[in-house]
Design an enzyme around this catalytic site. Structure first.
Site, PDB file in Angstrom:
ATOM      1  N   GLU A   3      -9.697  -1.727   5.360  1.00  0.00           N
ATOM      2  CA  GLU A   3     -10.327  -1.413   6.633  1.00  0.00           C
ATOM      3  C   GLU A   3     -11.587  -2.258   6.821  1.00  0.00           C
ATOM      4  O   GLU A   3     -12.078  -2.863   5.872  1.00  0.00           O
ATOM      5  CB  GLU A   3     -10.703   0.074   6.637  1.00  0.00           C
ATOM      6  CG  GLU A   3      -9.510   1.020   6.473  1.00  0.00           C
ATOM      7  CD  GLU A   3      -8.762   1.279   7.773  1.00  0.00           C
ATOM      8  OE1 GLU A   3      -8.858   0.461   8.701  1.00  0.00           O
ATOM      9  OE2 GLU A   3      -8.081   2.312   7.846  1.00  0.00           O
ATOM     10  N   ASP A  60      -7.783  -2.668  14.267  1.00  0.00           N
ATOM     11  CA  ASP A  60      -9.164  -2.994  13.887  1.00  0.00           C
ATOM     12  C   ASP A  60      -9.210  -4.192  12.941  1.00  0.00           C
ATOM     13  O   ASP A  60     -10.245  -4.488  12.358  1.00  0.00           O
ATOM     14  CB  ASP A  60      -9.839  -1.772  13.241  1.00  0.00           C
ATOM     15  CG  ASP A  60      -9.049  -1.229  12.052  1.00  0.00           C
ATOM     16  OD1 ASP A  60      -8.012  -1.833  11.686  1.00  0.00           O
ATOM     17  OD2 ASP A  60      -9.467  -0.204  11.483  1.00  0.00           O
ATOM     18  N   HIS A  85      -7.319  -4.478  10.173  1.00  0.00           N
ATOM     19  CA  HIS A  85      -7.027  -4.194   8.767  1.00  0.00           C
ATOM     20  C   HIS A  85      -5.715  -4.832   8.331  1.00  0.00           C
ATOM     21  O   HIS A  85      -4.790  -5.011   9.123  1.00  0.00           O
ATOM     22  CB  HIS A  85      -7.106  -2.697   8.435  1.00  0.00           C
ATOM     23  CG  HIS A  85      -5.999  -1.842   8.948  1.00  0.00           C
ATOM     24  ND1 HIS A  85      -6.181  -0.812   9.842  1.00  0.00           N
ATOM     25  CD2 HIS A  85      -4.683  -1.825   8.662  1.00  0.00           C
ATOM     26  CE1 HIS A  85      -5.037  -0.214  10.080  1.00  0.00           C
ATOM     27  NE2 HIS A  85      -4.113  -0.809   9.380  1.00  0.00           N
ATOM     28  N   ASP A 138       0.819  -1.214   0.000  1.00  0.00           N
ATOM     29  CA  ASP A 138       0.000   0.000   0.000  1.00  0.00           C
ATOM     30  C   ASP A 138       0.850   1.260   0.000  1.00  0.00           C
ATOM     31  O   ASP A 138       2.072   1.204   0.184  1.00  0.00           O
ATOM     32  CB  ASP A 138      -0.969  -0.011   1.197  1.00  0.00           C
ATOM     33  CG  ASP A 138      -0.288  -0.356   2.513  1.00  0.00           C
ATOM     34  OD1 ASP A 138       0.955  -0.384   2.562  1.00  0.00           O
ATOM     35  OD2 ASP A 138      -0.993  -0.602   3.500  1.00  0.00           O
TER      36      ASP A 138
HETATM   37  C1  GLP Z   1      -0.619   0.561   8.752  1.00  0.00           C
HETATM   38  C2  GLP Z   1      -0.242  -0.251   7.516  1.00  0.00           C
HETATM   39  C3  GLP Z   1      -0.486  -1.724   7.716  1.00  0.00           C
HETATM   40  C4  GLP Z   1       0.108  -2.170   9.048  1.00  0.00           C
HETATM   41  C5  GLP Z   1      -0.572  -1.438  10.184  1.00  0.00           C
HETATM   42  C6  GLP Z   1      -0.065  -1.849  11.558  1.00  0.00           C
HETATM   43  O1  GLP Z   1      -1.939   0.965   8.760  1.00  0.00           O
HETATM   44  N1  GLP Z   1      -0.923   0.166   6.324  1.00  0.00           N
HETATM   45  O2  GLP Z   1       0.083  -2.451   6.638  1.00  0.00           O
HETATM   46  O3  GLP Z   1      -0.039  -3.555   9.214  1.00  0.00           O
HETATM   47  O4  GLP Z   1      -0.326  -0.049   9.998  1.00  0.00           O
HETATM   48  O5  GLP Z   1       1.133  -1.199  11.849  1.00  0.00           O
HETATM   49  P1  GLP Z   1       2.112  -1.593  13.020  1.00  0.00           P
HETATM   50  O6  GLP Z   1       2.863  -2.791  12.550  1.00  0.00           O
HETATM   51  O7  GLP Z   1       3.006  -0.400  13.170  1.00  0.00           O
HETATM   52  O8  GLP Z   1       1.287  -1.865  14.225  1.00  0.00           O
END
Ligand code: GLP
Length: 242
Positions: A143, A136, A138, A67
């Site tokens: 989402e 959440d 995702h 992404d």
């Molecule tokens: C962002 C990214 C996701 C990631 C999520 C969790 O929203 N787009 O790909 O998995 O954050 O991030 P973290 O690993 O910092 O908790």
């Protein structure tokens, strides 16, 4: 679904890096789907370490990131393009022309997403997709409520995600982009292997819900229960409720 328990973040990162390096050793021209966020950073650091020791070679690998924020130029220090270079690509020998991240600077969402799906298709699909998980549920930026059948598409970020990500934008949520281009759940499910890393007590609740609750678009990661080769590597804190 395979769940691997790790002691802590470092152990989780090592185990995940081992799985990725096995993939690259077995198939040097593998297509790796990569992710941002704090969860996979340690995995990248471990891979860099093994690369420096001569144990792993990325020269034939193709990488396709999950992404990107819509509206951020590549050079912006919060773009995922920048993140991936800083945390991984600048330190290993992935060939620049085999690095793909959605083009957040293209304002034409339909075109940007169509081109990205074509890139994935031309690469022959993804051999191993690395994922983190949002609070959440995702994955990428899919989402809650996201349709399972989508390829790359443009999404509106939820309040919760904007809130979680504002720490990277001077804690000012007005600076967090409102939209992103993300691979869809369909794209992720088509990866031949999916590897999720999860760390910390704040992920325990969602891990339980996603992998021991019903499969529902309300918890996007829950669909991974149906993937034929899904591996979750979590540390003790993240797996404490399962
Ligand atoms: C962002 C990214 C996701 C990631 C999520 C969790 O929203 N787009 O790909 O998995 O954050 O991030 P973290 O690993 O910092 O908790």
């Amino acid at each position: 679904m395979k769940i691997i328990r790790a002691k802590d973040y470092k152990d989780m990162s090592r185990k995940a890096a081992n799985i990725i390096s096995a993939q690259v050793i077995m198939k040097p021209y593998a297509v790796l789907g990569l992710a941002t966020g704090s969860s996979p950073v340690g995995t990248y650091a471990q891979l860099i370490d093994w690369y420096n020791k001569g144990d792993i070679d990325f020269s034939e690998v193709t990488t396709i990131n999950l992404d990107e924020y819509r509206g951020l130029p590549r050079e912006h220090d919060q773009s995922y393009w920048y993140f991936m270079h800083k945390n991984f690509f600048d330190s290993v020998n992935v060939q620049p022309d085999r690095i793909f991240v959605p083009d957040g600077s293209n304002p034409d969402a339909a075109e940007a997403c169509r081109e990205y799906d074509a890139i994935i298709q031309r690469a022959g699909g993804i051999d191993l997709q690395l994922l983190g998980i949002g609070h959440d549920g995702h994955i990428g930026f899919n989402e809650p409520g996201a349709a399972f059948e989508l390829g790359t598409h443009c999404v509106d970020l939820t309040k919760e995600t904007i809130e979680a990500n504002k720490r990277f934008f001077n804690n000012d949520e007005t600076l967090v982009p409102r939209q992103a281009y993300t691979m869809g759940i369909k794209t992720i499910m088509q990866a031949r292997k999916v590897l999720m890393v999860a760390s910390g007590a704040d992920k325990a609740q969602i891990i339980k819900k996603a992998f021991f609750g019903p499969v529902t678009p309300e918890v996007p990661a829950s669909i991974l229960q149906m993937h034929p080769d899904f591996i979750l590597v979590g540390d003790q804190d993240a797996l404490s409720l399962i």
